[in-house]
Scaffold this active site. Structure first.
Site, PDB file in Angstrom:
ATOM      1  N   SER A 158     -31.834 -29.886  80.793  1.00  0.00           N
ATOM      2  CA  SER A 158     -31.425 -29.226  82.028  1.00  0.00           C
ATOM      3  C   SER A 158     -32.348 -29.626  83.176  1.00  0.00           C
ATOM      4  O   SER A 158     -32.453 -30.808  83.497  1.00  0.00           O
ATOM      5  CB  SER A 158     -31.381 -27.701  81.824  1.00  0.00           C
ATOM      6  OG  SER A 158     -30.687 -27.081  82.878  1.00  0.00           O
ATOM      7  N   GLU A 215     -24.522 -34.762  81.834  1.00  0.00           N
ATOM      8  CA  GLU A 215     -24.023 -33.463  81.392  1.00  0.00           C
ATOM      9  C   GLU A 215     -24.335 -32.462  82.492  1.00  0.00           C
ATOM     10  O   GLU A 215     -25.170 -32.722  83.365  1.00  0.00           O
ATOM     11  CB  GLU A 215     -24.684 -33.040  80.064  1.00  0.00           C
ATOM     12  CG  GLU A 215     -26.186 -32.795  80.127  1.00  0.00           C
ATOM     13  CD  GLU A 215     -26.581 -31.411  80.609  1.00  0.00           C
ATOM     14  OE1 GLU A 215     -25.821 -30.447  80.380  1.00  0.00           O
ATOM     15  OE2 GLU A 215     -27.647 -31.285  81.237  1.00  0.00           O
ATOM     16  N   HIS A 269     -25.495 -28.150  77.745  1.00  0.00           N
ATOM     17  CA  HIS A 269     -25.481 -26.682  77.746  1.00  0.00           C
ATOM     18  C   HIS A 269     -24.355 -26.180  76.858  1.00  0.00           C
ATOM     19  O   HIS A 269     -23.368 -25.602  77.321  1.00  0.00           O
ATOM     20  CB  HIS A 269     -25.303 -26.160  79.169  1.00  0.00           C
ATOM     21  CG  HIS A 269     -26.425 -26.487  80.094  1.00  0.00           C
ATOM     22  ND1 HIS A 269     -26.640 -27.754  80.597  1.00  0.00           N
ATOM     23  CD2 HIS A 269     -27.410 -25.711  80.607  1.00  0.00           C
ATOM     24  CE1 HIS A 269     -27.697 -27.733  81.396  1.00  0.00           C
ATOM     25  NE2 HIS A 269     -28.185 -26.513  81.420  1.00  0.00           N
TER      26      HIS A 269
END
Length: 314
Positions: free
Chosen positions: A108, A206, A275
């Site tokens: 992330s 992503e 995620h």
């Protein structure tokens, strides 16, 4: 530069270089780490809160430097992401990191540090589930748990459709160093000191909670910067909750097709990387092979040591 693998009895450091982690979830994750025979040393400022940051820039930077400088710490696993790593990337002591290579595990917002550290030092890092964000939650998947095994011995990773269905956007085969991570963070690096280098590399993207028009904008940034054209291939990870709130809207599938269908290099989507649960963890900076013919992604080990010639699945 590969870090050394972990072994039973080692200590790993836990820090939060971005947003404050959910402390209750973090506490629930401790037993999982200890189940590997590992001990945890928390950063001094792990539980600090400074607005949307887990402490001031100085505090978060201090925790990160402390973990690399301490010889007793054999790996660094992050409590969570959120926002904040771009604020401190220019202040990292890259010579310290280069002299003390060790496992560096998260994803992330950590994408910014993955890129900066790899491009400044050559250290291979890991894009994998974090303690408060993933491990401490009730839906943490058994396959996600197995991903931590790659930290203990060199392992060739093979991702195929036994994990999840994969869809070919553009056909082909390509090999190269695997780079990337969170699309928002990749786009935010453009024009800066730590702009992601994709030339001849396999680019992973992503994201989470981004509408199709936002993903469209980020991909346009990468296209205009030449990052898509320079890449050897594209690995499309999970785009969790990419649901439009405005109508009419393009679908995520249409957006991806618009940018990738005619790119002239292999592009495949459906990878459970990001995620999501399960979350397939991978090293960043090692070489990998993407084949749309066999629908496989094969990645070389992310830690030092001898490994079996045969490819193994986690």
């Amino acid at each position: 530069m590969l870090p050394k693998p972990l072994k039973h009895g080692d200590t790993v450091g836990v820090i939060a270089p971005a947003s404050p982690p959910n402390i209750e979830n973090y506490k629930k994750s401790i037993a999982f780490i200890e189940s590997f025979g590992l001990s945890i040393q928390e950063g001094k400022h792990l539980k600090n809160v400074h607005g949307y940051l887990a402490g001031t820039d100085d505090e978060r930077l201090e925790d990160l430097h402390d973990m690399f400088a301490d010889d007793s710490i054999k790996g660094i696993i992050f409590a969570g992401g959120g926002y904040g790593t771009a604020r401190i990337a220019h202040r990292l002591d890259y010579e310290l990191i280069k002299k003390n290579p060790k496992i560096f595990w998260g994803y992330s917002d950590l994408t910014y540090l993955h890129t900066a550290i790899r491009q400044e030092t050559g250290l291979v890092t890991f894009h994998g589930p974090m303690l408060a964000s993933d491990v401490g939650k009730e839906d943490f998947h058994p396959l996600s748990k197995k991903q931590f095994n790659q930290l203990f011995e060199p392992t060739f990773l093979v991702y195929d459709e036994s994990i999840a269905p994969l869809e070919v956007i553009a056909e082909g085969k390509a090999e190269g160093e695997i780079v990337g991570g969170n699309l928002t963070l990749i786009a935010s690096s453009l024009g800066g000191q730590y702009e992601l280098d994709t030339k001849g590399k396999l680019l992973l993207i992503e994201d989470v909670d981004e509408e199709p028009y936002r993903i469209d904008g980020y991909l346009a940034q990468l296209m205009h910067a030449g990052k898509l054209e320079e890449a050897a291939g594209i690995i499309v990870g999970d785009f969790n909750n990419a649901v439009p709130t405005r109508n009419p809207s393009l679908s995520l599938e249409t957006v991806l097709d618009d940018y990738f269908r005619q790119l002239g290099k292999p592009v495949m989507k459906g990878f459970q990387i990001g995620h999501c649960q399960p979350h397939f963890a991978i090293p960043l900076g090692t070489r990998a092979r993407l084949s749309t013919e066999s629908k496989t992604l094969t990645i070389q080990p992310g830690v030092t040591g001898s490994s079996n010639d045969s490819e193994s699945r986690l």
